[in-house]
Design a protein around this motif. Sequence first.
Motif, PDB file in Angstrom:
ATOM      1  N   SER A 130       0.834  -1.206   0.000  1.00 14.49           N
ATOM      2  CA  SER A 130       0.000   0.000   0.000  1.00 14.49           C
ATOM      3  C   SER A 130       0.864   1.249   0.000  1.00 14.49           C
ATOM      4  CB  SER A 130      -0.926  -0.004   1.219  1.00 14.49           C
ATOM      5  OG  SER A 130      -1.873  -1.040   1.127  1.00 14.49           O
ATOM      6  N   PHE A 131       1.985   1.189   0.695  1.00 10.02           N
ATOM      7  CA  PHE A 131       2.890   2.330   0.736  1.00 10.02           C
ATOM      8  C   PHE A 131       3.419   2.628  -0.666  1.00 10.02           C
ATOM      9  CE2 PHE A 131       6.963   4.431   1.162  1.00 10.02           C
ATOM     10  CZ  PHE A 131       6.741   5.362   2.155  1.00 10.02           C
ATOM     11  N   ALA A 132       3.845   1.595  -1.395  1.00 13.55           N
ATOM     12  CA  ALA A 132       4.354   1.784  -2.759  1.00 13.55           C
ATOM     13  C   ALA A 132       3.267   2.346  -3.667  1.00 13.55           C
ATOM     14  CB  ALA A 132       4.878   0.467  -3.312  1.00 13.55           C
ATOM     15  N   SER A 133       2.053   1.841  -3.512  1.00 17.69           N
ATOM     16  CA  SER A 133       0.931   2.345  -4.309  1.00 17.69           C
ATOM     17  C   SER A 133       0.680   3.819  -4.020  1.00 17.69           C
ATOM     18  CB  SER A 133      -0.321   1.517  -3.994  1.00 17.69           C
ATOM     19  OG  SER A 133      -1.426   1.968  -4.733  1.00 17.69           O
ATOM     20  N   ALA A 134       0.742   4.190  -2.747  1.00 21.79           N
ATOM     21  CA  ALA A 134       0.520   5.590  -2.371  1.00 21.79           C
ATOM     22  C   ALA A 134       1.619   6.496  -2.922  1.00 21.79           C
ATOM     23  CB  ALA A 134       0.454   5.716  -0.852  1.00 21.79           C
ATOM     24  N   ARG A 135       2.855   5.997  -2.984  1.00 19.19           N
ATOM     25  CA  ARG A 135       3.940   6.797  -3.542  1.00 19.19           C
ATOM     26  C   ARG A 135       3.757   6.995  -5.052  1.00 19.19           C
ATOM     27  NH1 ARG A 135       4.876  10.124  -0.804  1.00 19.19           N
ATOM     28  NH2 ARG A 135       6.789  10.733  -1.880  1.00 19.19           N
ATOM     29  N   ILE A 136       3.211   5.981  -5.736  1.00 19.20           N
ATOM     30  CA  ILE A 136       2.905   6.144  -7.162  1.00 19.20           C
ATOM     31  C   ILE A 136       1.889   7.260  -7.339  1.00 19.20           C
ATOM     32  CG2 ILE A 136       1.810   5.073  -9.174  1.00 19.20           C
ATOM     33  CD1 ILE A 136       2.968   2.393  -8.240  1.00 19.20           C
ATOM     34  N   MET A 137       0.835   7.223  -6.522  1.00 25.29           N
ATOM     35  CA  MET A 137      -0.208   8.248  -6.608  1.00 25.29           C
ATOM     36  C   MET A 137       0.362   9.635  -6.327  1.00 25.29           C
ATOM     37  SD  MET A 137      -2.199  10.336  -4.494  1.00 25.29           S
ATOM     38  CE  MET A 137      -2.128   9.512  -2.898  1.00 25.29           C
ATOM     39  N   GLU A 138       1.140   9.751  -5.263  1.00 25.29           N
ATOM     40  CA  GLU A 138       1.687  11.046  -4.875  1.00 25.29           C
ATOM     41  C   GLU A 138       2.605  11.603  -5.961  1.00 25.29           C
ATOM     42  OE1 GLU A 138       2.342  13.862  -1.421  1.00 25.29           O
ATOM     43  OE2 GLU A 138       0.829  12.379  -1.976  1.00 25.29           O
ATOM     44  N   THR A 139       3.437  10.738  -6.515  1.00 27.69           N
ATOM     45  CA  THR A 139       4.372  11.167  -7.566  1.00 27.69           C
ATOM     46  C   THR A 139       3.617  11.577  -8.820  1.00 27.69           C
ATOM     47  OG1 THR A 139       6.038   9.641  -6.679  1.00 27.69           O
ATOM     48  CG2 THR A 139       6.394  10.476  -8.914  1.00 27.69           C
ATOM     49  N   TRP A 140       2.606  10.815  -9.177  1.00 27.26           N
ATOM     50  CA  TRP A 140       1.818  11.142 -10.365  1.00 27.26           C
ATOM     51  C   TRP A 140       1.089  12.471 -10.179  1.00 27.26           C
ATOM     52  CZ3 TRP A 140      -3.276  12.007 -11.716  1.00 27.26           C
ATOM     53  CH2 TRP A 140      -3.587  11.911 -13.084  1.00 27.26           C
ATOM     54  N   ALA A 141       0.495  12.668  -8.999  1.00 31.22           N
ATOM     55  CA  ALA A 141      -0.286  13.880  -8.755  1.00 31.22           C
ATOM     56  C   ALA A 141       0.584  15.128  -8.783  1.00 31.22           C
ATOM     57  CB  ALA A 141      -1.013  13.773  -7.414  1.00 31.22           C
ATOM     58  N   HIS A 142       1.696  15.101  -8.057  1.00 25.50           N
ATOM     59  CA  HIS A 142       2.564  16.279  -8.056  1.00 25.50           C
ATOM     60  C   HIS A 142       3.269  16.433  -9.407  1.00 25.50           C
ATOM     61  CE1 HIS A 142       2.025  17.586  -3.944  1.00 25.50           C
ATOM     62  NE2 HIS A 142       2.004  16.320  -3.593  1.00 25.50           N
ATOM     63  N   GLY A 143       3.493  15.316 -10.072  1.00 24.21           N
ATOM     64  CA  GLY A 143       4.050  15.392 -11.415  1.00 24.21           C
ATOM     65  C   GLY A 143       3.109  16.087 -12.369  1.00 24.21           C
ATOM     66  N   GLN A 144       1.796  15.882 -12.188  1.00 25.11           N
ATOM     67  CA  GLN A 144       0.822  16.538 -13.054  1.00 25.11           C
ATOM     68  C   GLN A 144       0.942  18.054 -12.982  1.00 25.11           C
ATOM     69  OE1 GLN A 144      -1.389  15.059 -15.276  1.00 25.11           O
ATOM     70  NE2 GLN A 144      -1.566  17.202 -15.936  1.00 25.11           N
ATOM     71  N   ASP A 145       1.210  18.562 -11.791  1.00 19.15           N
ATOM     72  CA  ASP A 145       1.373  20.012 -11.642  1.00 19.15           C
ATOM     73  C   ASP A 145       2.516  20.527 -12.513  1.00 19.15           C
ATOM     74  OD1 ASP A 145      -0.625  19.819  -9.694  1.00 19.15           O
ATOM     75  OD2 ASP A 145       0.839  19.541  -8.094  1.00 19.15           O
ATOM     76  N   ILE A 146       3.567  19.722 -12.613  1.00 22.10           N
ATOM     77  CA  ILE A 146       4.722  20.138 -13.426  1.00 22.10           C
ATOM     78  C   ILE A 146       4.397  20.014 -14.908  1.00 22.10           C
ATOM     79  CG2 ILE A 146       7.165  19.698 -13.909  1.00 22.10           C
ATOM     80  CD1 ILE A 146       7.451  18.672 -11.045  1.00 22.10           C
ATOM     81  N   TRP A 147       3.681  18.955 -15.304  1.00 22.68           N
ATOM     82  CA  TRP A 147       3.240  18.851 -16.699  1.00 22.68           C
ATOM     83  C   TRP A 147       2.379  20.047 -17.066  1.00 22.68           C
ATOM     84  CZ3 TRP A 147       4.751  15.551 -20.467  1.00 22.68           C
ATOM     85  CH2 TRP A 147       5.451  14.401 -20.086  1.00 22.68           C
ATOM     86  N   ASP A 148       1.559  20.496 -16.134  1.00 17.23           N
ATOM     87  CA  ASP A 148       0.710  21.660 -16.405  1.00 17.23           C
ATOM     88  C   ASP A 148       1.538  22.931 -16.568  1.00 17.23           C
ATOM     89  OD1 ASP A 148      -1.564  20.105 -16.324  1.00 17.23           O
ATOM     90  OD2 ASP A 148      -2.033  20.573 -14.222  1.00 17.23           O
TER      91      ASP A 148
END
Length: 266
Positions: A130-148
């Motif tokens: 679950s921790f690894a899954s949450a890190r994927i989510m967190e990285t993807w979400a904050h990464g989206q801000d940079i893509w934007d």
Amino acid sequence: MKEITQDLLAEYQELDQLCQSLTMSQWQTRSNFYGWTPWDEIAHLCYFDETGLQSAHTPEEFTRDLSILTKRLEQGQEISAIARECYISLDGPALLQHWRSRYESLVSALAALDPKERLAWYGPSMSARSFASARIMETWAHGQDIWDVVGRVRPASARLYHIAHLGVTTFKWTFVNRKLQVPERLPRVELRAPDGTTWCWNEASSDQFVKGSAVDFCLLVTQRRHLLDTDLMYSGEGVRKWLPMAQCFAGPPAEGVPAGQQGRRT
């Protein structure tokens, strides 16, 4: 753990590659996520990847530092300011290099764990998986801000499944977190995956459902897009209450972005 840590590493590396292309000006460009810059986004990820390493290797130190962090937050300090304080001496490229060493170490540490092994974290402990899954989510979400910030549409991958799954399984928690009554029925969720297949959760329903692209659903539950700026179709009273406040990440209730701030994906 092999499959999910490979996905986690791929998520990190995709964002790392994007950040390597940032100009010094872009590193300091404010995003729509509370005005955070790409530097802030990477500092935030780096901070929690480092504390994740601490939890995996020296849990007693993590518990000690958690107490210190909690006091600072109770005193009104923002987590973004605390992360800035940690890496203030590093410019964007230097921060990126430091983060790379941290996330690579974290992936290695997680890969060596049993999927059910518990890791101390902020709030309840989490299984390694679950921790690894949450890190994927967190990285993807904050990464989206940079893509934007750079104005580019990111490529979609099957790794979105981890984020979508978190979005679906936090349905009840979204209500509990806001001290609201939880709807009796779980919604049927059918999402169009990047490869054209359909991902499904919960029992089939003709009157309580969410349908649309996995990308838009993930953007919604990570609060990077407003419901009106997605292609999602939905029905049911419980669903109508859930989607505007959907939140797949821990912490107090968050408001998300206003409609039209990013616009529809193209």
